[in-house]
Scaffold this motif. Structure first.
Motif, PDB file in Angstrom:
ATOM      1  N   ALA A 187     -75.605  -2.655  49.056  1.00 38.71           N
ATOM      2  CA  ALA A 187     -77.071  -3.559  49.866  1.00 38.71           C
ATOM      3  C   ALA A 187     -77.012  -4.503  50.513  1.00 38.71           C
ATOM      4  N   LEU A 188     -75.889  -5.928  49.789  1.00 38.21           N
ATOM      5  CA  LEU A 188     -75.293  -6.432  49.811  1.00 38.21           C
ATOM      6  C   LEU A 188     -75.103  -6.586  50.772  1.00 38.21           C
ATOM      7  N   ALA A 189     -73.610  -5.740  50.725  1.00 37.96           N
ATOM      8  CA  ALA A 189     -72.510  -5.730  51.549  1.00 37.96           C
ATOM      9  C   ALA A 189     -72.932  -5.758  53.198  1.00 37.96           C
ATOM     10  N   ALA A 190     -73.914  -4.167  53.249  1.00 33.64           N
ATOM     11  CA  ALA A 190     -74.554  -4.393  54.285  1.00 33.64           C
ATOM     12  C   ALA A 190     -75.500  -5.336  55.478  1.00 33.64           C
ATOM     13  N   ALA A 191     -75.816  -6.512  54.573  1.00 32.07           N
ATOM     14  CA  ALA A 191     -76.730  -7.586  54.963  1.00 32.07           C
ATOM     15  C   ALA A 191     -76.136  -8.696  55.310  1.00 32.07           C
ATOM     16  N   VAL A 192     -74.510  -9.017  54.690  1.00 32.52           N
ATOM     17  CA  VAL A 192     -73.765 -10.196  54.883  1.00 32.52           C
ATOM     18  C   VAL A 192     -73.048  -8.934  55.813  1.00 32.52           C
ATOM     19  N   PRO A 193     -73.113 -10.632  57.283  1.00 24.20           N
ATOM     20  CA  PRO A 193     -72.531 -10.122  58.692  1.00 24.20           C
ATOM     21  C   PRO A 193     -71.500 -10.069  58.639  1.00 24.20           C
ATOM     22  N   HIS A 194     -70.008 -10.236  57.500  1.00 18.14           N
ATOM     23  CA  HIS A 194     -68.586 -10.113  57.152  1.00 18.14           C
ATOM     24  C   HIS A 194     -69.155  -9.392  55.759  1.00 18.14           C
ATOM     25  N   GLY A 195     -69.856  -8.486  55.291  1.00 18.90           N
ATOM     26  CA  GLY A 195     -69.218  -8.244  53.782  1.00 18.90           C
ATOM     27  C   GLY A 195     -69.367  -7.122  53.991  1.00 18.90           C
ATOM     28  N   ARG A 196     -68.401  -6.621  53.123  1.00 17.61           N
ATOM     29  CA  ARG A 196     -67.873  -5.795  52.802  1.00 17.61           C
ATOM     30  C   ARG A 196     -66.979  -5.196  51.121  1.00 17.61           C
ATOM     31  N   LEU A 197     -67.724  -3.686  50.847  1.00 11.71           N
ATOM     32  CA  LEU A 197     -67.703  -3.271  50.224  1.00 11.71           C
ATOM     33  C   LEU A 197     -66.475  -2.550  49.051  1.00 11.71           C
ATOM     34  N   GLU A 198     -65.875  -3.143  47.434  1.00  8.58           N
ATOM     35  CA  GLU A 198     -64.785  -2.352  47.261  1.00  8.58           C
ATOM     36  C   GLU A 198     -65.291  -2.026  45.974  1.00  8.58           C
ATOM     37  N   ARG A 199     -66.222  -0.592  45.444  1.00  8.59           N
ATOM     38  CA  ARG A 199     -66.201  -0.488  44.618  1.00  8.59           C
ATOM     39  C   ARG A 199     -64.982   0.731  44.129  1.00  8.59           C
ATOM     40  N   VAL A 200     -64.903   0.353  42.800  1.00  8.08           N
ATOM     41  CA  VAL A 200     -64.034   0.353  41.723  1.00  8.08           C
ATOM     42  C   VAL A 200     -64.695   1.448  40.696  1.00  8.08           C
ATOM     43  N   PRO A 201     -64.061   2.885  40.942  1.00  6.69           N
ATOM     44  CA  PRO A 201     -63.900   4.311  40.543  1.00  6.69           C
ATOM     45  C   PRO A 201     -63.499   4.252  39.394  1.00  6.69           C
ATOM     46  N   GLY A 202     -64.714   4.143  38.346  1.00  7.25           N
ATOM     47  CA  GLY A 202     -64.953   4.294  36.814  1.00  7.25           C
ATOM     48  C   GLY A 202     -64.737   3.545  35.790  1.00  7.25           C
ATOM     49  N   ALA A 203     -64.899   1.768  37.286  1.00  5.75           N
ATOM     50  CA  ALA A 203     -65.058   0.139  36.570  1.00  5.75           C
ATOM     51  C   ALA A 203     -66.878   0.207  36.041  1.00  5.75           C
ATOM     52  N   GLY A 204     -66.391  -0.791  35.010  1.00  7.16           N
ATOM     53  CA  GLY A 204     -68.318  -0.901  34.467  1.00  7.16           C
ATOM     54  C   GLY A 204     -68.495  -2.121  35.085  1.00  7.16           C
ATOM     55  N   HIS A 205     -69.025  -2.914  34.299  1.00  5.94           N
ATOM     56  CA  HIS A 205     -69.746  -4.464  34.166  1.00  5.94           C
ATOM     57  C   HIS A 205     -68.666  -5.428  34.242  1.00  5.94           C
ATOM     58  N   PHE A 206     -67.737  -5.100  33.490  1.00  6.42           N
ATOM     59  CA  PHE A 206     -66.579  -6.331  33.126  1.00  6.42           C
ATOM     60  C   PHE A 206     -65.582  -5.667  33.715  1.00  6.42           C
ATOM     61  N   LEU A 207     -65.421  -5.345  34.966  1.00 11.80           N
ATOM     62  CA  LEU A 207     -63.814  -5.343  36.147  1.00 11.80           C
ATOM     63  C   LEU A 207     -63.693  -6.729  36.393  1.00 11.80           C
ATOM     64  N   GLY A 208     -64.153  -7.910  36.450  1.00  8.34           N
ATOM     65  CA  GLY A 208     -63.539  -8.788  36.985  1.00  8.34           C
ATOM     66  C   GLY A 208     -62.893  -9.180  35.600  1.00  8.34           C
ATOM     67  N   TYR A 209     -62.186  -8.914  34.828  1.00 10.45           N
ATOM     68  CA  TYR A 209     -61.220  -9.507  33.721  1.00 10.45           C
ATOM     69  C   TYR A 209     -60.320  -8.409  33.683  1.00 10.45           C
ATOM     70  N   THR A 210     -60.175  -7.021  34.003  1.00  6.72           N
ATOM     71  CA  THR A 210     -59.459  -5.636  34.649  1.00  6.72           C
ATOM     72  C   THR A 210     -59.288  -5.785  35.850  1.00  6.72           C
ATOM     73  N   HIS A 211     -59.421  -6.801  36.813  1.00  2.76           N
ATOM     74  CA  HIS A 211     -59.248  -6.379  38.155  1.00  2.76           C
ATOM     75  C   HIS A 211     -59.002  -7.823  38.204  1.00  2.76           C
ATOM     76  N   THR A 212     -58.034  -9.083  37.619  1.00  3.31           N
ATOM     77  CA  THR A 212     -58.258 -10.109  38.179  1.00  3.31           C
ATOM     78  C   THR A 212     -57.330 -10.556  39.144  1.00  3.31           C
ATOM     79  N   ALA A 213     -56.501  -9.877  38.813  1.00  3.01           N
ATOM     80  CA  ALA A 213     -55.451 -10.423  39.791  1.00  3.01           C
ATOM     81  C   ALA A 213     -55.693  -9.945  41.450  1.00  3.01           C
ATOM     82  N   ASP A 214     -56.687  -7.966  41.284  1.00  4.15           N
ATOM     83  CA  ASP A 214     -56.824  -8.082  43.012  1.00  4.15           C
ATOM     84  C   ASP A 214     -58.211  -9.251  43.899  1.00  4.15           C
ATOM     85  N   ILE A 215     -59.311  -9.568  42.999  1.00  2.00           N
ATOM     86  CA  ILE A 215     -59.920 -10.086  42.694  1.00  2.00           C
ATOM     87  C   ILE A 215     -59.572 -11.434  43.925  1.00  2.00           C
ATOM     88  N   LEU A 216     -58.333 -12.014  43.038  1.00  2.00           N
ATOM     89  CA  LEU A 216     -58.746 -13.652  43.067  1.00  2.00           C
ATOM     90  C   LEU A 216     -57.062 -13.076  43.995  1.00  2.00           C
TER      91      LEU A 216
END
Length: 283
Positions: A249-278
């Motif tokens: 919903a947020l990605a749709a509301a932000v004019p230049h928003g983009r959604l990266e939905r990660v299959p199988g990932a939970g709330h702590f994906l920032g620690y498992t996908h750090t390099a991709d996010i940065l």
């Protein structure tokens, strides 16, 4: 090492720097129940990517002075002062979970300073009753306790801080119950300071966390549609704490928003996908 910035209004802003000392600046907006120490595990990855992570504590938490009655939008002023002191004309911003809306505040209210934004498992505005009812049971109860019984809430947060400080293994066990198996193993292997240290510093005294929970359900002071720059919303489809639909919903509301939905990932994906996010913030 924690550094302090005099904000000129009687408050100090505590912050830490990780990664490449002369790298591209990324301001980290920490998650809930923790402080800016939550970015410490990103140090090596950030250094390899040529990124300097600047991770401040929000008001009343860790090394930062309190700001009673603060709103999400007020955070942009603190970040602007921090960027000025660092000599950074522009920066990117990263927010995880409760910190997501604070990253969006910077993107909306500092359009000339923020190049790009990443929000990981972030929340929609919670001043809307129907959205608030979709929040996970723990955070909903803590929010209501902070709003209606602040003294009890402060005692509760102090007790949680004591667990994090004196029995970090027990705190980690409580945290990992909400993590997917790969996230749990990653979090267990984090070097010091780990998630318990970030929680202990944030929960010290209790009162700062009470205001944190009161602040995140106040009106933001801006709308997602006000954000002119690019924002990537990362969300695991197995997140049990923040509904994945909120990022969509947020990605749709932000004019230049983009959604990266990660299959199988939970709330702590920032620690498992750090390099991709940065890496996504440096393009």
């Amino acid at each position: 090492m924690t550094e302090a910035l005099d904000l000129g209004d009687g408050r100090e802003l505590g912050y830490r720097c990780y990664g490449a000392p002369d790298g591209l600046v990324v301001v980290n907006c920490h998650g809930g129940l923790v402080c800016g120490l939550d970015a410490a595990p990103f140090d090596t990855v950030a250094r390899d990517l040529g990124i300097r992570i600047v991770s401040p504590d929000r008001p009343g938490l860790g090394a930062s002075g309190a700001a009673p009655g603060r709103t999400t939008g007020d955070w942009a002023g603190d970040v602007q002062a921090l960027l000025d002191v660092l000599g950074a004309d522009t920066a990117s911003v990263l927010g995880w979970s409760m910190g997501g809306q604070y990253a969006l505040a910077c993107a909306a209210l500092l359009p000339d300073r923020i190049r790009s934004t990443a929000v990981v498992a972030g929340c929609r505005p919670l001043d809307d009753d129907s959205t608030f009812r979709e929040l996970n049971t723990m955070d909903r109860r803590l929010t209501l306790l902070a709003r209606h019984h602040p003294h009890v809430a402060a005692t509760t947060f102090r007790a949680l801080g004591g667990i994090a400080r004196h029995t970090p293994a027990a705190w980690a066990h409580l945290t990992l119950r909400a993590a997917q198996p790969d996230e749990a193993s990653t979090l267990e292997a984090l070097p010091d300071p780990g998630i318990a240290a970030a929680a202990a510093a944030a929960l010290d005294g209790g009162d700062g966390m009470v205001e944190e929970y009161r602040a995140w359900v106040r009106p933001w002071g801006f709308a997602p549609a006000d954000i002119p720059g690019p924002v990537t919303f990362w969300h695991g489809d197995a997140d049990d704490l923040v509904p994945p639909a909120w990022s969509a919903a947020l990605a749709a509301a932000v004019p230049h928003g983009r959604l990266e939905r990660v299959p199988g990932a939970g709330h702590f994906l920032g620690y498992t996908h750090t390099a991709d996010i940065l890496r996504g913030l440096t393009g």
